[in-house]
Design a protein around this motif. Structure first.
Motif, PDB file in Angstrom:
ATOM      1  N   GLU A 169       0.828  -1.210   0.000  1.00  0.00           N
ATOM      2  CA  GLU A 169       0.000   0.000   0.000  1.00  0.00           C
ATOM      3  C   GLU A 169       0.861   1.257   0.000  1.00  0.00           C
ATOM      4  OE1 GLU A 169      -3.353   0.362   2.437  1.00  0.00           O
ATOM      5  OE2 GLU A 169      -4.362  -1.348   1.539  1.00  0.00           O
ATOM      6  N   ASN A 170       1.812   1.268  -0.893  1.00  0.00           N
ATOM      7  CA  ASN A 170       2.620   2.444  -1.199  1.00  0.00           C
ATOM      8  C   ASN A 170       3.083   2.251  -2.632  1.00  0.00           C
ATOM      9  OD1 ASN A 170       5.382   3.819  -1.557  1.00  0.00           O
ATOM     10  ND2 ASN A 170       4.616   4.776   0.329  1.00  0.00           N
ATOM     11  N   GLY A 171       2.673   3.152  -3.514  1.00  0.00           N
ATOM     12  CA  GLY A 171       2.927   2.961  -4.932  1.00  0.00           C
ATOM     13  C   GLY A 171       4.398   2.953  -5.298  1.00  0.00           C
ATOM     14  N   TYR A 172       5.194   3.759  -4.597  1.00  0.00           N
ATOM     15  CA  TYR A 172       6.626   3.847  -4.912  1.00  0.00           C
ATOM     16  C   TYR A 172       7.325   2.528  -4.579  1.00  0.00           C
ATOM     17  CZ  TYR A 172       5.432   8.804  -4.998  1.00  0.00           C
ATOM     18  OH  TYR A 172       4.838  10.014  -5.283  1.00  0.00           O
ATOM     19  N   TRP A 173       7.076   2.016  -3.373  1.00  0.00           N
ATOM     20  CA  TRP A 173       7.688   0.750  -2.980  1.00  0.00           C
ATOM     21  C   TRP A 173       7.047  -0.428  -3.702  1.00  0.00           C
ATOM     22  CZ3 TRP A 173      12.183   0.084  -0.814  1.00  0.00           C
ATOM     23  CH2 TRP A 173      12.732   1.139  -0.079  1.00  0.00           C
TER      24      TRP A 173
END
Length: 397
Positions: free
Chosen positions: A308-312
């Motif tokens: 739930e973190n687009g970058y990671w």
């Protein structure tokens, strides 16, 4: 055959708007329906994209990485279903990014053949989309289960399918000064109770003031922001409460989200597990975390494969190499335009919340498709103004 060919550039407008029909459909059905209804534009985009080396590299490369990760790690959990669920929306998004300029050119050519048609058709689609989304949100708070919800919390808040597209349409409505659509989309935004959506909306409101620097426009935007903020605080203060809780949690620590921090730590471990995964990613089939305990078994299972973190989320699935290649395809494939800048602003915020704009969900695809017509209308109006200016200069001579 010629008629079908002429209609192709705008073939996605009807399904984009009608996907907001208040059916009360669960998210899995809505996502599948979106993939099915957008199949024609997916075919057009993919047909164009497969001629581009960057798309073929991303497509074949990530597929091979996914297969090799499964083959080389037989003791780890993997899922063919999760691979398909993550990969299909991502590949379609890549195809649209790479073929964006070609689709855009076809829409402008369609406008040349039928002057005024693009603006008229698009504005009708936007009104239908905004109205149906408004109906979904308002009926939810009236106690009817008609919202096609991505997520919801009893009667407190609901985030419907294509909420990020609603934020983009809100921005478009400000630029076009369409106050009915501004009202309709504002209610949907308020109904989400989402801190990320609220922050993204504020960013776009100020960006609208920056991109169209007229004093009268600035007054309307400031006034509209005050009205939106007052309405939000009165009817649904939940988003304000959630922003405050996020800014300073119960332990007195600022800007902390325990669930997402846990998932990010899991993603880091997976990404740094070995050099191959760091560079090329874990692929789409492999489990990337231990998951987050939940009362919903499906959500808990999905959380093992989603971050739930687009970058990671992008880094752990694609690795540094394919993430950079995807970023390069965006830089090369998308034209410079205020509406695409608006998308980057929205997604820069949303990526802090979720990776679903890239993987598993069709929301990112839908948002990009809406933007194509917005960019086309900008270019059509710019060309028209340029021709009028040249005509006036020729008369003066």
């Amino acid at each position: 055959m010629q008629v079908v060919k002429q209609l192709n550039p705008l073939i996605f407008l009807a399904p984009l708007a009608m996907l907001s029909l208040p059916l009360g459909a669960p998210n899995s059905i809505t996502q599948s329906l979106a993939l099915l209804l957008l199949a024609p534009i997916a075919f057009i985009a993919t047909k164009s994209a497969i001629k581009k080396p960057i798309f073929i590299t991303i497509l074949i490369g990530t597929l091979l990485v996914s297969l090799f990760q499964v083959a080389l790690n037989p003791n780890k959990e993997y899922s063919v279903y999760q691979a398909i669920r993550s990969a299909l929306p991502f590949y379609l998004l890549c195809a649209i990014v790479v073929s964006y300029k070609k689709i855009l050119a076809r829409i402008i050519a369609f406008e040349d053949r039928t002057p005024g048609s693009v603006q008229k058709l698009f504005d009708r689609a936007v009104r239908v989309f905004a109205t149906l989304s408004f109906i979904q949100t308002t009926t939810f708070f009236l106690g009817f289960s008609l919202a096609n919800a991505l997520s919801q919390s009893e009667n407190d808040r609901v985030m419907i399918f294509q909420t990020t597209s609603i934020v983009l349409v809100f921005f478009y409505s400000i630029i076009r000064r369409n106050f009915i659509n501004i009202f309709l989309t504002s209610i949907v935004i308020i109904g989400t109770g989402s801190k990320a959506i609220f922050v993204a909306t504020l960013l776009l409101t100020f960006f609208a003031a920056y991109s169209r620097p007229k004093f009268s426009m600035l007054l309307k935007i400031v006034g509209g922001t005050l009205i939106l903020g007052g309405t939000l605080f009165y009817f649904n203060p939940l988003v304000i409460e959630r922003l405050a809780e996020f800014a300073i949690n119960s332990d007195g620590e600022k800007f902390k989200d325990a669930t997402r921090e846990y998932e990010i730590e899991q993603a880091k471990e997976t990404l740094l597990e070995n050099p191959a995964t760091t560079v090329l990613g874990a692929g789409f089939a492999m489990q990337v975390s231990h998951g987050v305990p939940s009362l919903d078994p499906a959500w808990e299972e999905n959380s093992k494969y989603d971050i739930e973190n687009g970058y990671w989320g992008a880094l752990v699935k694609l690795g540094f190499f394919f993430t950079m290649l995807f970023a390069l395809s965006i830089a090369k494939g998308l034209p410079r335009d205020e509406f695409l800048m608006a998308i980057l602003l929205v997604q820069s915020v949303m990526f802090m919340k979720t990776s679903y704009q890239l993987f598993a969900y069709m929301d990112g695809v839908c948002m990009l498709l809406w933007s194509i017509c917005m960019v086309a209308i900008n270019k059509i109006n710019a060309n028209r103004n340029s021709h009028q200016s040249q005509f006036q200069q020729s008369i003066q001579r």
